[in-house]
Design a protein around this motif. Structure first.
Motif, short mmCIF file in Angstrom:
data_model
loop_
_atom_site.label_atom_id
_atom_site.label_comp_id
_atom_site.label_asym_id
_atom_site.label_seq_id
_atom_site.Cartn_x
_atom_site.Cartn_y
_atom_site.Cartn_z
N TYR A 257 0.84 -1.21 0.00
CA TYR A 257 0.00 0.00 0.00
C TYR A 257 0.88 1.27 0.00
N ASP A 258 1.92 1.26 0.80
CA ASP A 258 2.82 2.43 0.86
C ASP A 258 3.52 2.65 -0.48
N GLU A 259 3.91 1.56 -1.14
CA GLU A 259 4.58 1.71 -2.42
C GLU A 259 3.62 2.22 -3.50
N ILE A 260 2.35 1.80 -3.42
CA ILE A 260 1.36 2.32 -4.35
C ILE A 260 1.18 3.82 -4.15
N GLN A 261 1.16 4.24 -2.90
CA GLN A 261 1.04 5.67 -2.59
C GLN A 261 2.24 6.45 -3.13
N GLN A 262 3.43 5.87 -2.95
CA GLN A 262 4.65 6.51 -3.47
C GLN A 262 4.60 6.63 -4.98
N LEU A 263 4.15 5.55 -5.66
CA LEU A 263 4.08 5.57 -7.11
C LEU A 263 3.07 6.61 -7.60
N SER A 264 1.96 6.75 -6.89
CA SER A 264 0.95 7.74 -7.24
C SER A 264 1.51 9.16 -7.09
N ARG A 265 2.23 9.38 -5.99
CA ARG A 265 2.85 10.70 -5.76
C ARG A 265 3.92 10.98 -6.80
N LEU A 266 4.70 9.94 -7.16
CA LEU A 266 5.76 10.12 -8.14
C LEU A 266 5.18 10.55 -9.48
N GLY A 267 4.08 9.92 -9.91
CA GLY A 267 3.44 10.31 -11.16
C GLY A 267 2.98 11.75 -11.14
N SER A 268 2.41 12.18 -10.02
CA SER A 268 1.93 13.56 -9.90
C SER A 268 3.10 14.55 -9.92
N LEU A 269 4.19 14.20 -9.23
CA LEU A 269 5.34 15.11 -9.17
C LEU A 269 6.05 15.21 -10.52
N LEU A 270 6.19 14.08 -11.21
CA LEU A 270 6.83 14.13 -12.53
C LEU A 270 5.99 14.93 -13.52
N ASN A 271 4.69 14.82 -13.39
CA ASN A 271 3.80 15.62 -14.23
C ASN A 271 3.97 17.11 -13.92
#
Length: 425
Positions: A257-271
């Motif tokens: 769950y934590d890694e999914i949250q990190q991946l979601s944040r990473l996509g938003s930040l890269l955007n």
């Protein structure tokens, strides 16, 4: 210190003037040498003629020879062997004008009617010497006039000949990839400038096309990733709520769950980084920082309280930056969260502002990496769970907003400073 730049006409003019100066000096030297050679030949011929005339005078009227001021005749017993005519320059003061003049003297030995004589004849060389010296005096004024003429012509032509080039540079400087701008051609008969306009227009179209494709790809990827991530997050949350899970299973699912949250944040930040790179935040204006800083201090108050931190502010109400308000909020939020995240528990975070800068200070241990790389993407401590993009985004925002973001260690304090650039003052 940046090296000073010069226009191409100025450089060409300087090189041309240097070439012309060398050409003038070489020409003056050659003319001076040729003038000397001709002067010597002329004087020698005239002195030789005068010597022959003196010989005839000695033969016909020897009693009158010493009355001449241009010749001195002295009887000698013998003539030195292998003697050749000797030439000397001498200075004589004119009795009437009292002016010193240069004379050329010829010394020779002659035999007339069986008697030997030493003959000295002189001839004025002053006019020829002045002519020879005048060569340099004439050349330098001519060169100065030519140099001034070239400088003036370059100045006048820089606006006429290089008008299209300056126009193209202006179009390049004003080009914004986020705005669909059509290149306005300027009429020119110069082939290179016309070709440059064509190449820039083609490059503009190619960059615009690539940008639209990359932007579309990034936005689509970010959007499409959020859907499966949301589904995965929901499923994991359902698993976590299952009471049949044992402790070991729950811990593993929590990691997922934590890694999914990190991946979601990473996509938003890269955007977000892509949007900043593409300068999609273009609403630049003077924004006072006090209100925004206080607003974000309130937002993170609970987060700071959980870590037993206090935030103290000393803000100048008139302090401002020329920046897009949205970018300023991201900048303040990232720096403030960074300070809270890495501050020593139970310490105080200080936020100060003056006319030209904003500083955020927090206590904390020394960095685990080179401080010069603190603003690099994905740079973080060994035990940190952050993505390492917050400070990189903050630095990028400052760069496109003509602000300077710097870091330094002062005692036990980590100090981040935002200062105005030259254009931002």
């Amino acid at each position: 210190m940046a090296k000073r730049k010069y226009s191409i006409l100025t450089k060409v003019g300087v090189f041309y003037l240097l070439f012309t100066l060398v050409s003038f000096l070489v020409t003056a030297y050659i003319l001076h040498k040729e003038a000397t050679w001709h002067m010597d030949n002329i004087l020698e011929n005239r002195l030789e003629q005068r010597e022959h005339w003196v010989e005839r005078l000695i033969a016909k009227k020897p009693d009158r020879i010493n009355d001449k001021d241009y010749a001195t005749v002295t009887p000698v017993t013998r003539i030195p062997g292998n003697f050749k005519p000797l030439y000397k320059d001498t200075v004589i003061t004119d009795q009437e004008t009292k002016r010193k003049e240069i004379y050329r003297k010829r010394i020779n030995y002659v035999t007339v009617n069986g008697e030997n004589y030493r003959v000295e004849v002189i001839k004025s060389a002053d006019e020829l010497h002045r002519f020879k010296d005048d060569i340099y005096e004439i050349m330098f004024p001519v060169f100065i006039v030519l140099a001034l003429s070239i400088i003036l012509i370059n100045y006048l032509l820089s606006g006429y000949l290089f008008g299209p080039f300056k126009y193209i540079l202006k179009q390049m400087a004003a080009y914004n990839i986020t705005k669909k701008q059509s290149f306005q051609h300027k009429q020119t008969s110069t082939r290179e400038f016309y070709r440059l306009q064509q190449l820039f227009e083609a490059m503009q179209e190619r960059i615009g096309h690539d940008y639209e494709q990359l932007k579309s790809y990034t936005e689509n990827m970010s959007h499409e990733l959020q859907t499966p991530l949301s589904i995965m997050r929901n499923k994991v949350e359902q698993l976590l709520s299952n009471e049949d899970l044992n402790q070991q299973q729950a811990e593993k699912i929590k990691i997922i769950y934590d890694e999914i949250q990190q991946l979601s944040r990473l996509g938003s930040l890269l955007n977000l980084i892509t949007k900043i790179d593409n300068q999609e935040f273009a609403n630049v204006k003077e924004v006072r920082t006090k209100e925004i800083i206080e607003q974000h201090v309130q937002i993170v108050a609970d987060f700071a309280s959980n870590r037993n931190l206090q935030i103290q502010t000393s803000l100048d109400p008139d302090q401002y930056f020329r920046i897009d308000p949205g970018l300023l909020e991201i900048l303040v939020r990232n720096l403030l969260k960074n300070a809270i995240y890495y501050a020593t528990q139970g310490s105080i975070i200080h936020i100060k502002s003056s006319d030209s800068s904003v500083q955020i200070l927090n206590e904390g241990p020394e960095l685990e990496f080179d401080p010069d790389t603190i603003f690099n993407r994905f740079r973080k401590g060994n035990n940190s769970k952050s993505l390492g993009l917050g400070l990189a985004i903050a630095k990028q925002i400052c760069q496109i907003s003509n602000l300077d973001l710097s870091y330094r260690r002062k005692g036990q304090w980590h100090v981040f400073s935002i200062t105005k650039g030259e254009k931002g003052i």
